[in-house]
Design a protein around this motif. Structure first.
Motif, mmCIF file in Angstrom:
data_model
loop_
_atom_site.group_PDB
_atom_site.id
_atom_site.type_symbol
_atom_site.label_atom_id
_atom_site.label_comp_id
_atom_site.label_asym_id
_atom_site.label_seq_id
_atom_site.Cartn_x
_atom_site.Cartn_y
_atom_site.Cartn_z
ATOM 1 N N UNK A 252 0.829 -1.066 -0.043
ATOM 2 C CA UNK A 252 -0.061 -0.407 0.239
ATOM 3 C C UNK A 252 0.577 1.090 -0.257
ATOM 4 N N UNK A 253 0.566 1.895 -0.923
ATOM 5 C CA UNK A 253 1.375 3.584 -0.888
ATOM 6 C C UNK A 253 0.369 3.892 0.471
ATOM 7 N N UNK A 254 1.722 5.069 1.543
ATOM 8 C CA UNK A 254 1.722 5.374 2.541
ATOM 9 C C UNK A 254 1.119 5.963 2.409
ATOM 10 N N UNK A 255 0.728 7.268 1.980
ATOM 11 C CA UNK A 255 -1.088 8.155 1.635
ATOM 12 C C UNK A 255 -2.029 7.563 1.001
ATOM 13 N N UNK A 256 -1.731 6.436 0.574
ATOM 14 C CA UNK A 256 -3.183 5.946 0.113
ATOM 15 C C UNK A 256 -3.899 5.658 0.869
ATOM 16 N N UNK A 442 -1.622 -8.225 -4.484
ATOM 17 C CA UNK A 442 -2.468 -6.841 -4.330
ATOM 18 C C UNK A 442 -1.417 -5.200 -4.233
ATOM 19 N N UNK A 443 -1.638 -4.430 -4.800
ATOM 20 C CA UNK A 443 -0.645 -2.928 -4.706
ATOM 21 C C UNK A 443 -1.803 -1.986 -5.025
ATOM 22 N N UNK A 444 -1.224 -1.367 -4.048
ATOM 23 C CA UNK A 444 -2.350 0.159 -3.979
ATOM 24 C C UNK A 444 -0.804 0.931 -4.778
ATOM 25 N N UNK A 446 -0.931 4.121 -5.217
ATOM 26 C CA UNK A 446 -0.836 5.483 -5.838
ATOM 27 C C UNK A 446 -1.580 5.764 -4.796
ATOM 28 N N UNK A 447 -0.789 7.228 -4.179
ATOM 29 C CA UNK A 447 -1.739 7.747 -3.381
ATOM 30 C C UNK A 447 -2.995 8.374 -3.164
ATOM 31 N N UNK A 448 -3.162 8.048 -4.634
ATOM 32 C CA UNK A 448 -4.806 9.076 -4.642
ATOM 33 C C UNK A 448 -5.791 8.143 -5.315
ATOM 34 N N UNK A 449 -5.476 7.242 -4.510
ATOM 35 C CA UNK A 449 -6.372 5.586 -4.571
ATOM 36 C C UNK A 449 -6.433 5.400 -4.154
ATOM 37 N N UNK A 450 -8.149 4.656 -3.673
ATOM 38 C CA UNK A 450 -9.721 4.664 -2.538
ATOM 39 C C UNK A 450 -9.529 3.026 -2.235
#
Length: 490
Positions: A252-256, A442-444, A446-450
């Motif tokens: 997970x991106x740390x800011x997602x 599973x990889x999130x 980008x930070x802009x993903x929800x």
């Protein structure tokens, strides 16, 4: 007395020559001592390395002889054993393997044969495996005879153990079989938990990760020196108890913006089920209400069973579920663009199931959701099922939305790179995912993903397939044998 200039020059040159010879002798002596010291150290290291390799090879040979003694109980086996100057010791209480399923429990005590070197390294035989340990690192020299065959639904475990404690020195060692405690058991569609307690637990952990993947290792307790593994599949009923259930990796991106629980474990792939469903639609075994072909326009459908070759970006399927359930079987890819699959009307008791043999690409504002697609209604309404080879991309580009459950169980760990992501499911920039995902990785990205979990799924009853189809089994047979062997110099 004054010497002539020429004579003084000759004397000075003579003294310089003598000094040069002295310096040269000193340099040669210094270099010789250095070479001697370095050479002595290298020889000592080489001798130690040679002895270590002989001991390791001897322990590997010992494990093979122990296996032979376990099988041939009427023959005395012998070999030349190398245990160095320190010798080796046998232990009868050096750990345990606890095996459990829902209606079965068995604990096997483990012995060991152990060599400890002067440098702190350990070479050990335990339960048919040979390990080399130094500090916090353990390396497997020979694998233990544990075999999990998913195709045959069987877990084999053959433990060759030590019958008594004693010291072993270099020389001839004999092995005599004393007894075997066999255990064969039948378990129906079960997962089996094994907890190994051992000084060499790190080696056991590495072995299971290599043999069956990271997902089988459920817990490593360093303080108690235990590793717990689960073989077989998780219960299908627990598939959507988490926002993400993965077997290999979750990043997970740390800011997602991520909300909801996650879990790791193997769930059964649907490859066979989906293949059988496709075949049954072609042979007429499954009733099909309409063959949609390649969907590249807007279509509105109600309850029933539909098949399609693929869904293109220009294709839009709208489902009215007020009268019943709908099933869509796609023998190809789903390329989402705009509102690709939507539920426009529903009564709260029906759902749309989508089965596909291909990939899901929602990289350009592709929506799969419940109309109007801007409110978290119910992730239970739309259920997407793929094979173990399915690749999924949400984003990048636009604001794609997925509202539902996505099931693409897989044990694959090598996926092609797609926009900087090498996972089975890639959530890039801007998408909004509401519901639950089951995949290998599973990889999130980008930070802009929800990603949000629909907590109502925790109590939802979502069958993974029609009743006439069956999932691949977990473990059906346990085949366990515990052998006691006398090992002694002789």
């Amino acid at each position: 007395m004054d010497f002539p200039q020429k004579e003084r020059g000759v004397r000075i040159r003579g003294q310089s020559s003598i000094l040069a010879v002295v310096l040269l002798i000193g340099m040669v002596a210094t270099i010789s001592v250095g070479i001697f010291l370095v050479g002595a150290e290298m020889m000592a290291n080489a001798e130690h390395q040679s002895e270590q390799e002989k001991i390791e090879q001897s322990f590997v040979k010992l494990s093979r002889q122990m296996s032979s003694a376990a099988i041939n109980d009427d023959v005395t086996h012998s070999m030349t054993f190398e245990s160095g100057q320190s010798g080796a010791i046998t232990k009868t209480n050096a750990g345990s393997i606890e095996i459990q399923s829902s209606d079965f429990s068995k604990t096997i005590q483990l012995g060991a044969i152990e060599y400890r070197g002067d440098d702190g390294s350990i070479v050990a035989y335990q339960a048919g495996g040979v390990w080399r340990e130094r500090g916090n690192k353990t390396r497997m020299l020979s694998a233990p005879p544990i075999n999990y065959d998913a195709a045959k639904e069987t877990l084999w475990l053959s433990v060759s153990d030590i019958s008594e404690e004693q010291e072993l020195s270099s020389g001839e060692v004999t092995m005599v079989h004393q007894e075997t405690v066999p255990l064969q058991d039948f378990v129906q569609n079960e997962k089996v938990t094994m907890t190994i307690t051992s000084d060499y637990y790190r080696g056991w952990e590495s072995y299971f990760r290599h043999q069956a993947g990271d997902a089988v290792v459920r817990n490593v307790d360093h303080s108690n020196r235990t590793v717990t593994v689960e073989l077989g599949y998780l219960e299908a009923d627990s598939a959507f108890d988490s926002g993400v259930t993965y077997s290999d990796d979750y990043t997970v991106d740390k800011n997602a913006d991520v909300d909801g629980p996650t879990s790791q474990g193997n769930l059964p792939p649907l490859d066979t089920v989906i293949s059988d469903m496709i075949n049954d639609t072609e042979t007429g075994e499954m009733t099909v209400d309409e063959d949609l072909g390649t969907v590249d326009t807007t279509l509105t459908k109600g309850d029933g069973t539909y098949v399609a070759d693929s869904i293109e970006e220009a294709g839009h399927l709208r489902f009215n579920l007020t009268e019943g359930n709908a099933t869509l079987i796609v023998d190809g890819d789903i390329n989402a663009g705009g509102s690709t699959i939507t539920v426009t009307d529903w009564d709260g008791t029906h759902s749309l199931k989508v089965y596909t043999t291909g990939d899901l690409d929602a990289s350009n504002s592709g929506d799969i959701c419940v109309d109007p697609c801007d409110t978290d209604v119910s992730a239970e309404l739309i259920q997407v099922f793929g094979t173990s080879e399915m690749q999924v991309d949400f984003g990048p580009g636009g604001n794609s939305r997925f509202e539902g459950v996505l099931y693409a169980a897989s044990n694959e760990d090598d996926w092609p790179e797609r926009n900087g992501c090498e996972s089975q499911v890639c959530i890039h920039s801007n998408p909004d995912v509401y519901g639950s995902i089951v995949a290998s990785s599973v990889k999130i990205h980008a930070a802009s993903a929800e990603l949000s979990y629909d907590s109502s799924l925790d109590t939802a009853d979502i069958p993974l397939h029609p009743e006439s189809y069956t999932l691949p089994p977990r473990i059906t047979y346990l085949n366990i044998a515990h052998h006691k062997i006398d090992v002694a110099n002789g």
